[in-house]
Scaffold this motif. Structure first.
Motif, mmCIF file in Angstrom:
data_model
loop_
_atom_site.group_PDB
_atom_site.id
_atom_site.type_symbol
_atom_site.label_atom_id
_atom_site.label_comp_id
_atom_site.label_asym_id
_atom_site.label_seq_id
_atom_site.Cartn_x
_atom_site.Cartn_y
_atom_site.Cartn_z
ATOM 1 N N LEU A 53 0.859 -1.174 0.000
ATOM 2 C CA LEU A 53 0.000 0.000 0.000
ATOM 3 C C LEU A 53 0.902 1.233 0.000
ATOM 4 O O LEU A 53 1.554 1.544 1.008
ATOM 5 C CB LEU A 53 -0.919 -0.017 1.230
ATOM 6 C CG LEU A 53 -1.870 1.175 1.367
ATOM 7 C CD1 LEU A 53 -2.779 1.320 0.156
ATOM 8 C CD2 LEU A 53 -2.709 1.052 2.640
ATOM 9 N N GLU A 54 0.961 1.916 -1.138
ATOM 10 C CA GLU A 54 1.893 3.039 -1.314
ATOM 11 C C GLU A 54 1.267 4.371 -0.901
ATOM 12 O O GLU A 54 1.982 5.311 -0.530
ATOM 13 C CB GLU A 54 2.333 3.137 -2.781
ATOM 14 C CG GLU A 54 2.998 1.880 -3.346
ATOM 15 C CD GLU A 54 4.444 1.697 -2.857
ATOM 16 O OE1 GLU A 54 4.978 2.604 -2.209
ATOM 17 O OE2 GLU A 54 5.014 0.617 -3.144
ATOM 18 N N GLN A 55 -0.054 4.431 -0.993
ATOM 19 C CA GLN A 55 -0.730 5.686 -0.669
ATOM 20 C C GLN A 55 -2.173 5.378 -0.319
ATOM 21 O O GLN A 55 -2.819 4.560 -0.994
ATOM 22 C CB GLN A 55 -0.674 6.627 -1.895
ATOM 23 C CG GLN A 55 -1.242 8.000 -1.685
ATOM 24 C CD GLN A 55 -0.275 8.924 -0.964
ATOM 25 O OE1 GLN A 55 0.455 8.506 -0.065
ATOM 26 N NE2 GLN A 55 -0.272 10.179 -1.325
ATOM 27 N N ALA A 64 3.382 0.212 3.075
ATOM 28 C CA ALA A 64 4.546 1.032 2.721
ATOM 29 C C ALA A 64 4.392 2.467 3.190
ATOM 30 O O ALA A 64 5.375 3.210 3.231
ATOM 31 C CB ALA A 64 4.767 0.992 1.202
ATOM 32 N N ILE A 65 3.178 2.851 3.549
ATOM 33 C CA ILE A 65 2.935 4.206 4.058
ATOM 34 C C ILE A 65 3.548 4.408 5.442
ATOM 35 O O ILE A 65 3.692 5.538 5.891
ATOM 36 C CB ILE A 65 1.415 4.514 4.121
ATOM 37 C CG1 ILE A 65 0.670 3.426 4.917
ATOM 38 C CG2 ILE A 65 0.841 4.603 2.719
ATOM 39 C CD1 ILE A 65 -0.828 3.674 5.082
ATOM 40 N N HIS A 66 3.889 3.304 6.120
ATOM 41 C CA HIS A 66 4.531 3.413 7.433
ATOM 42 C C HIS A 66 6.038 3.190 7.301
ATOM 43 O O HIS A 66 6.471 2.375 6.488
ATOM 44 C CB HIS A 66 3.960 2.373 8.406
ATOM 45 C CG HIS A 66 2.530 2.632 8.775
ATOM 46 N ND1 HIS A 66 2.091 3.840 9.243
ATOM 47 C CD2 HIS A 66 1.439 1.824 8.742
ATOM 48 C CE1 HIS A 66 0.795 3.784 9.480
ATOM 49 N NE2 HIS A 66 0.362 2.577 9.181
ATOM 50 N N PRO A 67 6.845 3.859 8.117
ATOM 51 C CA PRO A 67 8.294 3.657 8.055
ATOM 52 C C PRO A 67 8.640 2.214 8.400
ATOM 53 O O PRO A 67 7.913 1.571 9.170
ATOM 54 C CB PRO A 67 8.849 4.599 9.124
ATOM 55 C CG PRO A 67 7.716 5.400 9.645
ATOM 56 C CD PRO A 67 6.437 4.814 9.160
ATOM 57 N N TYR A 79 10.581 0.780 10.417
ATOM 58 C CA TYR A 79 10.701 0.391 11.826
ATOM 59 C C TYR A 79 9.338 0.275 12.509
ATOM 60 O O TYR A 79 9.219 -0.318 13.578
ATOM 61 C CB TYR A 79 11.620 1.359 12.586
ATOM 62 C CG TYR A 79 11.003 2.714 12.874
ATOM 63 C CD1 TYR A 79 11.113 3.759 11.965
ATOM 64 C CD2 TYR A 79 10.292 2.951 14.047
ATOM 65 C CE1 TYR A 79 10.539 4.980 12.210
ATOM 66 C CE2 TYR A 79 9.704 4.185 14.301
ATOM 67 C CZ TYR A 79 9.837 5.194 13.381
ATOM 68 O OH TYR A 79 9.257 6.412 13.624
#
Lengths: 111, 111
Positions: B70-72, B96-99, B101
């Protein structure tokens, strides 16, 4: 080559060239997005700056009515002029980034 | 159906459903962008609000390493949960929207 196919190739070449630039010391990556069915052509930049998510569309073209539409230009490149230099007549380029009432004054097509 | 092909179809269906919603009394249009070569899947919304150009990406998925990324997500839909309900295991979804870590704490895959 058929005109439409030539325009598709031109915008893909321009975006591929743009995306080939790697930002030094950066975690930002350029991703090509080419949809030849809906005729949408983009570069998406994603990555991280410290802990901040970067999601950015520097360039987006579409092709409609046998014309190239500039949907987004967050770069300092005059990409419409680059297309003209590559042989695309101004009447086959629409600066969709400008409102319709401004387009007659751009020297390019209105729609 | 092969897993990868099923994932491609799932995200295209989800985006097609999302894009089918027409904003009433609005000049905002939703455009599907499906690149099955680079495996990038998006909805782009463009148009005008008075004289202001709208250019907005509500949703963007990519498929990498046999997983859906999920990029956005600029919507109020829990699209990752929708994918889970559609049968995608959580270990095949990356937010993928979250860092990176943060991802181990999301209950989804990290990469």
């Amino acid at each position: 080559m058929e005109k439409l196919e030539r325009y598709r190739q031109l915008v893909q070449n321009l975006l591929t060239d743009f995306a080939s630039y790697q930002y030094p010391d950066s975690e930002i990556q350029s991703q090509l997005v080419f949809d030849t069915t809906h005729d949408q052509y983009q570069v998406v930049q994603t990555g991280w700056e410290n802990e901040k998510r970067i999601y950015f569309i520097p360039l987006h073209f579409s092709i409609k009515n046998n014309k190239i539409w500039l949907e987004q230009n967050n770069t300092d490149r005059l990409v419409a002029e680059e297309l003209v230099e590559a042989g695309v007549p101004r009447e086959d380029i629409v600066l969709a980034i400008h409102p319709p009432y401004v387009r007659p004054h751009t020297g390019f097509a209105t729609e």
